[in-house]
Design a protein around this motif. Structure first.
Motif, PDB file in Angstrom:
ATOM      1  N   LYS A  99       0.830  -1.211   0.000  1.00  0.00           N
ATOM      2  CA  LYS A  99       0.000   0.000   0.000  1.00  0.00           C
ATOM      3  C   LYS A  99       0.859   1.254   0.000  1.00  0.00           C
ATOM      4  CE  LYS A  99      -0.688   0.477   5.036  1.00  0.00           C
ATOM      5  NZ  LYS A  99      -0.095   1.821   5.149  1.00  0.00           N
ATOM      6  N   ASP A 100       2.142   1.121   0.360  1.00  0.00           N
ATOM      7  CA  ASP A 100       3.034   2.270   0.442  1.00  0.00           C
ATOM      8  C   ASP A 100       4.103   2.262  -0.638  1.00  0.00           C
ATOM      9  OD1 ASP A 100       1.864   3.525   2.659  1.00  0.00           O
ATOM     10  OD2 ASP A 100       2.913   2.214   4.053  1.00  0.00           O
ATOM     11  N   CYS A 101       3.847   1.568  -1.752  1.00  0.00           N
ATOM     12  CA  CYS A 101       4.819   1.604  -2.846  1.00  0.00           C
ATOM     13  C   CYS A 101       5.087   3.044  -3.267  1.00  0.00           C
ATOM     14  CB  CYS A 101       4.286   0.846  -4.059  1.00  0.00           C
ATOM     15  SG  CYS A 101       4.108  -0.919  -3.837  1.00  0.00           S
ATOM     16  N   ALA A 102       6.315   3.298  -3.703  1.00  0.00           N
ATOM     17  CA  ALA A 102       6.626   4.624  -4.226  1.00  0.00           C
ATOM     18  C   ALA A 102       5.803   4.885  -5.487  1.00  0.00           C
ATOM     19  CB  ALA A 102       8.116   4.717  -4.545  1.00  0.00           C
ATOM     20  N   GLY A 103       5.404   6.144  -5.681  1.00  0.00           N
ATOM     21  CA  GLY A 103       4.693   6.518  -6.893  1.00  0.00           C
ATOM     22  C   GLY A 103       3.202   6.298  -6.816  1.00  0.00           C
ATOM     23  N   ALA A 104       2.583   6.140  -7.992  1.00  0.00           N
ATOM     24  CA  ALA A 104       1.122   6.080  -8.089  1.00  0.00           C
ATOM     25  C   ALA A 104       0.575   4.674  -7.968  1.00  0.00           C
ATOM     26  CB  ALA A 104       0.680   6.688  -9.428  1.00  0.00           C
ATOM     27  N   LEU A 105       1.447   3.680  -7.853  1.00  0.00           N
ATOM     28  CA  LEU A 105       1.003   2.292  -7.779  1.00  0.00           C
ATOM     29  C   LEU A 105       0.832   1.830  -6.338  1.00  0.00           C
ATOM     30  CD1 LEU A 105       3.206   0.547 -10.486  1.00  0.00           C
ATOM     31  CD2 LEU A 105       0.729   0.784 -10.515  1.00  0.00           C
ATOM     32  N   SER A 106      -0.061   0.899  -6.140  1.00  0.00           N
ATOM     33  CA  SER A 106      -0.178   0.193  -4.866  1.00  0.00           C
ATOM     34  C   SER A 106      -0.539  -1.246  -5.174  1.00  0.00           C
ATOM     35  CB  SER A 106      -1.215   0.837  -3.940  1.00  0.00           C
ATOM     36  OG  SER A 106      -2.447   1.039  -4.599  1.00  0.00           O
ATOM     37  N   VAL A 107      -0.089  -2.143  -4.322  1.00  0.00           N
ATOM     38  CA  VAL A 107      -0.346  -3.572  -4.478  1.00  0.00           C
ATOM     39  C   VAL A 107      -1.004  -4.038  -3.187  1.00  0.00           C
ATOM     40  CG1 VAL A 107       0.652  -5.826  -4.994  1.00  0.00           C
ATOM     41  CG2 VAL A 107       1.707  -3.761  -5.936  1.00  0.00           C
ATOM     42  N   LEU A 108      -2.243  -4.528  -3.302  1.00  0.00           N
ATOM     43  CA  LEU A 108      -3.083  -4.726  -2.121  1.00  0.00           C
ATOM     44  C   LEU A 108      -3.735  -6.112  -2.124  1.00  0.00           C
ATOM     45  CD1 LEU A 108      -4.959  -1.323  -2.472  1.00  0.00           C
ATOM     46  CD2 LEU A 108      -3.086  -1.792  -0.898  1.00  0.00           C
ATOM     47  N   PRO A 109      -4.103  -6.615  -0.950  1.00  0.00           N
ATOM     48  CA  PRO A 109      -4.900  -7.837  -0.910  1.00  0.00           C
ATOM     49  C   PRO A 109      -6.152  -7.689  -1.773  1.00  0.00           C
ATOM     50  CG  PRO A 109      -4.152  -7.251   1.289  1.00  0.00           C
ATOM     51  CD  PRO A 109      -3.792  -6.102   0.403  1.00  0.00           C
ATOM     52  N   MET A 110      -6.532  -8.734  -2.442  1.00  0.00           N
ATOM     53  CA  MET A 110      -7.652  -8.648  -3.382  1.00  0.00           C
ATOM     54  C   MET A 110      -8.915  -8.156  -2.684  1.00  0.00           C
ATOM     55  SD  MET A 110      -7.385 -11.679  -6.195  1.00  0.00           S
ATOM     56  CE  MET A 110      -8.322 -10.670  -7.343  1.00  0.00           C
ATOM     57  N   GLY A 111      -9.623  -7.237  -3.357  1.00  0.00           N
ATOM     58  CA  GLY A 111     -10.851  -6.679  -2.822  1.00  0.00           C
ATOM     59  C   GLY A 111     -10.666  -5.488  -1.921  1.00  0.00           C
ATOM     60  N   SER A 112      -9.415  -5.094  -1.656  1.00  0.00           N
ATOM     61  CA  SER A 112      -9.172  -3.939  -0.781  1.00  0.00           C
ATOM     62  C   SER A 112      -9.575  -2.645  -1.490  1.00  0.00           C
ATOM     63  CB  SER A 112      -7.690  -3.855  -0.406  1.00  0.00           C
ATOM     64  OG  SER A 112      -7.271  -4.992   0.296  1.00  0.00           O
ATOM     65  N   PRO A 113     -10.054  -1.660  -0.729  1.00  0.00           N
ATOM     66  CA  PRO A 113     -10.351  -0.365  -1.331  1.00  0.00           C
ATOM     67  C   PRO A 113      -9.053   0.346  -1.707  1.00  0.00           C
ATOM     68  CG  PRO A 113     -10.566  -0.242   1.039  1.00  0.00           C
ATOM     69  CD  PRO A 113     -10.335  -1.690   0.713  1.00  0.00           C
ATOM     70  N   PRO A 114      -9.122   1.398  -2.533  1.00  0.00           N
ATOM     71  CA  PRO A 114      -7.910   2.132  -2.913  1.00  0.00           C
ATOM     72  C   PRO A 114      -7.161   2.654  -1.691  1.00  0.00           C
ATOM     73  CG  PRO A 114      -9.767   2.811  -4.276  1.00  0.00           C
ATOM     74  CD  PRO A 114     -10.325   1.944  -3.192  1.00  0.00           C
ATOM     75  N   ALA A 115      -5.836   2.532  -1.713  1.00  0.00           N
ATOM     76  CA  ALA A 115      -5.013   3.041  -0.616  1.00  0.00           C
ATOM     77  C   ALA A 115      -4.448   4.416  -0.941  1.00  0.00           C
ATOM     78  CB  ALA A 115      -3.866   2.068  -0.335  1.00  0.00           C
TER      79      ALA A 115
END
Length: 449
Positions: A99-115
């Motif tokens: 959820k704290d990746c640098a930049g505009a990307l985030s990688v989250l558990p499936m079904g999670s709301p936008p971080a």
């Protein structure tokens, strides 16, 4: 090992743009969602991951997503120890840190709301009191634990201590409200006790880059509680039509080449899979203006030679993505005159022809560099090499007197480098550089042509 699937989200899109998967053997893969592929505003996550149905197998997916993790060990080590994860379990690490990746990307558990969401200056940020800011800077300077409530600056790439924050319209420093997902707007880089002048050196180098007309991120040396830090305006931020802060999608050259962060220097790769000029050419030719991108890269290369920056590696060059997948070269950033530090190598991050250091640069080395960038005409290559070297050297020489007032060693280093490069190319040396002292290293050595 269990199957693990993660949503990949890109700021500005309501739905996940793809899925990152780890199988039972530990191999990873990435695939774009069909709805995203059909969106006319869709941009690829990377030049190494074009907008096709996929999926992309382990080698391509692993290199890109590994680059989303920090280079420093702090938070990674904590998660690895707590969860029993190996360093090569990229998906497992991103499950906890994505959820704290640098930049505009985030990688989250499936079904999670936008971080990650746009930031409203009025609602989404809390000002940082001066004493708290001073405590943060002191902790980064001394490499000690950050003040209570301040997250580790792990989302930021690189090995230097730094933290992301926001500068409000009234000039006050602020941090996003916890859980808001709002973007930061600046990076505060804090040198350690052994490199107290690095912020000043980098500020001067980036200022010179801007003065010479190169697109460069804004950077200012800033004293905080007796420690000089570097405040850098993020180039990957913008404002939407509502005035909110938004993230802009970007990737560094390691990601664009499909290389892990460990291969950010040419010397760590092998032919066909390394950060070299032929790979750089492939990146530049995919931008919206390849000729201008090549010119900017040539200027950056010669500028770095002359200011003594031997650390222009693959993660210190980046691309910015526009809606629809248009790609342009990002402004310069992380320009530090590393030759001022005797403990660091003078080996170049990528070879110039056969040259691996400034002292090895010859007319034939520069000719090979221009040829590798796709300039076929031999006479044209000679003219370009002479023109760029002379123009940048003379422009830098015109700033030496002003630079000397605060940074004599830096001015001496630039002058010595000008003499070395122009001497090798048999170009007249400007008076301002010819008449300066030789650069004296702290180890007692000296460098001059």
């Amino acid at each position: 090992m269990d199957l693990l699937a993660l949503d990949v989200r890109l700021d500005g899109f309501d739905d996940p743009v793809g899925v990152f998967v780890r199988d039972e053997r530990g191999a990873v893969a990435f695939g774009y969602n069909r709805r995203y592929l059909a969106n006319p505003d869709a941009a690829p996550l990377s030049l190494s991951l074009p907008l096709v149905g996929g999926p992309y197998p382990d080698v391509a997916a692993r290199a890109f997503f590994d680059n989303l993790l920090q280079e420093r060990d702090g938070a990674l080590t904590e998660v690895m120890e707590r969860e029993g994860l190996a360093r090569d379990d990229i998906a497992g690490l991103l499950f906890h840190l994505g959820k704290d990746c640098a930049g505009a990307l985030s990688v989250l558990p499936m079904g999670s709301p936008p971080a990650k969401v746009p930031g409203d200056y009025e609602r989404d940020y809390v000002p940082i009191p001066p004493d708290r800011l001073a405590a943060i800077v002191e902790a980064l300077h001394n490499r000690t634990r950050l003040p209570t409530g301040m997250e580790d600056p792990s989302p930021l790439a690189g090995v230097q201590s730094k933290i992301a924050l926001t500068v409000l319209p009234d000039g006050r420093f602020a941090e996003p409200n916890p859980g808001s997902g709002a973007p930061t707007t600046h990076i505060l880089k804090v040198p350690d006790q052994g490199h107290k002048r690095d912020a000043r050196y980098e500020a001067e180098a980036m200022d010179l880059s801007r003065k010479l007309g190169m697109e460069t991120a804004e950077a200012t040396a800033l004293p905080v509680g007796g420690i000089e830090a570097l405040l850098v305006t993020r180039f990957d931020r913008g404002r939407d039509r509502l005035g909110r802060v938004v993230r802009l999608h970007q990737e560094d050259f390691a990601q664009a080449l499909g290389l892990p962060a460990s291969m950010k220097y040419e010397r760590r790769g092998r032919e066909g899979r390394r950060f070299d000029v032929s790979g750089i050419r492939k990146i530049l030719e995919q931008t919206v203006d390849p000729a201008r991108a090549k010119e900017a890269f040539i200027q950056a290369t010669i500028f770095d030679l002359l200011v003594g920056n031997a650390d222009g590696h693959a993660k210190n060059f980046a691309l910015l993505y526009e809606p629809g997948g248009r790609v342009r070269l990002a402004p310069r950033y992380d320009i530090l005159p590393t030759r001022l530090d005797d403990s660091l190598t003078d080996e170049l991050p990528y070879s110039i022809g056969e040259a691996k250091t400034l002292d090895e640069v010859t007319p034939s080395a520069l000719d090979a560099f221009f040829q590798a960038l796709g300039i076929e005409n031999a006479a044209g290559r000679r003219r370009l090499a002479q023109r760029y070297a002379r123009d940048i050297a003379f422009a830098l020489a015109s700033h030496l007197k002003a630079l000397e007032k605060n940074e004599k060693r830096f001015a001496d280093l630039i002058a010595s480098n000008i003499r070395a490069l122009l001497g090798a190319l048999e170009i007249e040396i400007p008076d301002a550089a010819r008449e300066r002292d030789a650069f004296i290293s702290k180890a007692g050595g000296w460098h001059m042509s």
